[in-house]
Design a protein around this motif. Sequence first.
Motif, PDB file in Angstrom:
ATOM      1  N   UNK A 210       0.826  -1.205   0.000  1.00 52.74           N
ATOM      2  CA  UNK A 210       0.000   0.000   0.000  1.00 52.74           C
ATOM      3  C   UNK A 210       0.862   1.258   0.000  1.00 52.74           C
ATOM      4  N   UNK A 211       1.956   1.238   0.748  1.00 57.90           N
ATOM      5  CA  UNK A 211       2.872   2.382   0.760  1.00 57.90           C
ATOM      6  C   UNK A 211       3.417   2.629  -0.644  1.00 57.90           C
ATOM      7  N   UNK A 212       3.855   1.563  -1.284  1.00 53.08           N
ATOM      8  CA  UNK A 212       4.440   1.688  -2.619  1.00 53.08           C
ATOM      9  C   UNK A 212       3.404   2.116  -3.662  1.00 53.08           C
ATOM     10  N   UNK A 213       2.120   1.895  -3.345  1.00 51.76           N
ATOM     11  CA  UNK A 213       1.044   2.337  -4.247  1.00 51.76           C
ATOM     12  C   UNK A 213       0.554   3.745  -3.917  1.00 51.76           C
ATOM     13  N   UNK A 214       1.124   4.352  -2.851  1.00 54.46           N
ATOM     14  CA  UNK A 214       0.779   5.727  -2.509  1.00 54.46           C
ATOM     15  C   UNK A 214      -0.393   5.882  -1.566  1.00 54.46           C
ATOM     16  N   UNK A 215      -0.806   4.823  -0.882  1.00 56.83           N
ATOM     17  CA  UNK A 215      -1.926   4.898   0.055  1.00 56.83           C
ATOM     18  C   UNK A 215      -1.588   5.831   1.215  1.00 56.83           C
ATOM     19  N   UNK A 216      -2.450   6.770   1.534  1.00 53.78           N
ATOM     20  CA  UNK A 216      -2.158   7.808   2.526  1.00 53.78           C
ATOM     21  C   UNK A 216      -2.074   7.245   3.942  1.00 53.78           C
ATOM     22  N   UNK A 217      -3.030   6.399   4.334  1.00 48.40           N
ATOM     23  CA  UNK A 217      -3.009   5.866   5.697  1.00 48.40           C
ATOM     24  C   UNK A 217      -1.776   5.003   5.932  1.00 48.40           C
ATOM     25  N   UNK A 218      -1.505   4.098   4.989  1.00 45.79           N
ATOM     26  CA  UNK A 218      -0.346   3.225   5.131  1.00 45.79           C
ATOM     27  C   UNK A 218       0.945   4.037   5.164  1.00 45.79           C
TER      28      UNK A 218
END
Length: 310
Positions: A210-218
């Motif tokens: 999720x971080x690598x996909x740009x998810x804000x919460x993650x």
Amino acid sequence: MAVDVGGTSIKGGLVTSDGTILYSERRPTPRAEGPDRVIAAISSFVADLSRPRPHTAGLLAPVAVGLAVPGLVTPTHAVFSAAFGWRDVPAEAFSEGDLPLTLGHDVRSAGEAELAFTGGSEGEGAGGAREGGGHVLYLPIGTGIAGAIVLSGSLYGGASGWAGQIGHIPVWPDGLPCGCGQRGCLGAYASASAIASRCGESSAAAVVRRVEAGDAQATSVWDEAVEALAVALATYTLLLDPALVVIGGGLSLAGDTLLVPLRERLASRLAFRHPPGVRASSLGVHAGLLGAGLLAARARQPTAPGDPAT
């Protein structure tokens, strides 16, 4: 026989004295079912591994057992584990057989394996614990966090053999509660289990995606974890001056998603000195199993009275 007990899984296998893993398997740790259930699961695993099994070199039959566990531990007792709720569990509780068995701290055992089985070339990413002139912190990050302290090429255990509880350094003293009873511990922010839990995921690997996909919460949770690690490592660096920090455990599989920002944050918190190198372990997820194998070798040569705890 080598058994490495983690908060998520128990890894077990048969290991030779030169670090060759002849056989291995992994089973879930029934941590949610209580401390006695975890002990029973380990005992059952040890019993299964004790049975001779066919191999290309003939039948494999272990001659000793090494059991690497988290928390405060001596060769004969699991003294305390916040992860499992253990207090003063004797070594014989983990096995009903008659093979010699010794307990050891999971992280220090993995750190010992890094010393024993890696050459420590200077290439980026080699991660051997012999690098840095023998002044190294081996820091596996999994369900919990603890460190194996290597000073002048030797593991340092402290007065009671319990040094390295870095996961319980209070990075933010009034922060999140920790299972140990304190607040704001590093492990409450930066362990793989804490990262996954805070994002509502079953694993830290899912958070990394999720971080690598740009998810804000993650990304917010991940950034706080990296910052907590940088705070703890800056404190460690100023106290013990390591040349190298070797990151192991499941979270090391995040690669540059973890290592690049961690190096930057650590450097930013050390105003007047250069930071130590930060690299991934060369043994990866096998370090704990190989460390438990070293414990098994030691079980054949019992600790002499007065020797320091493993």
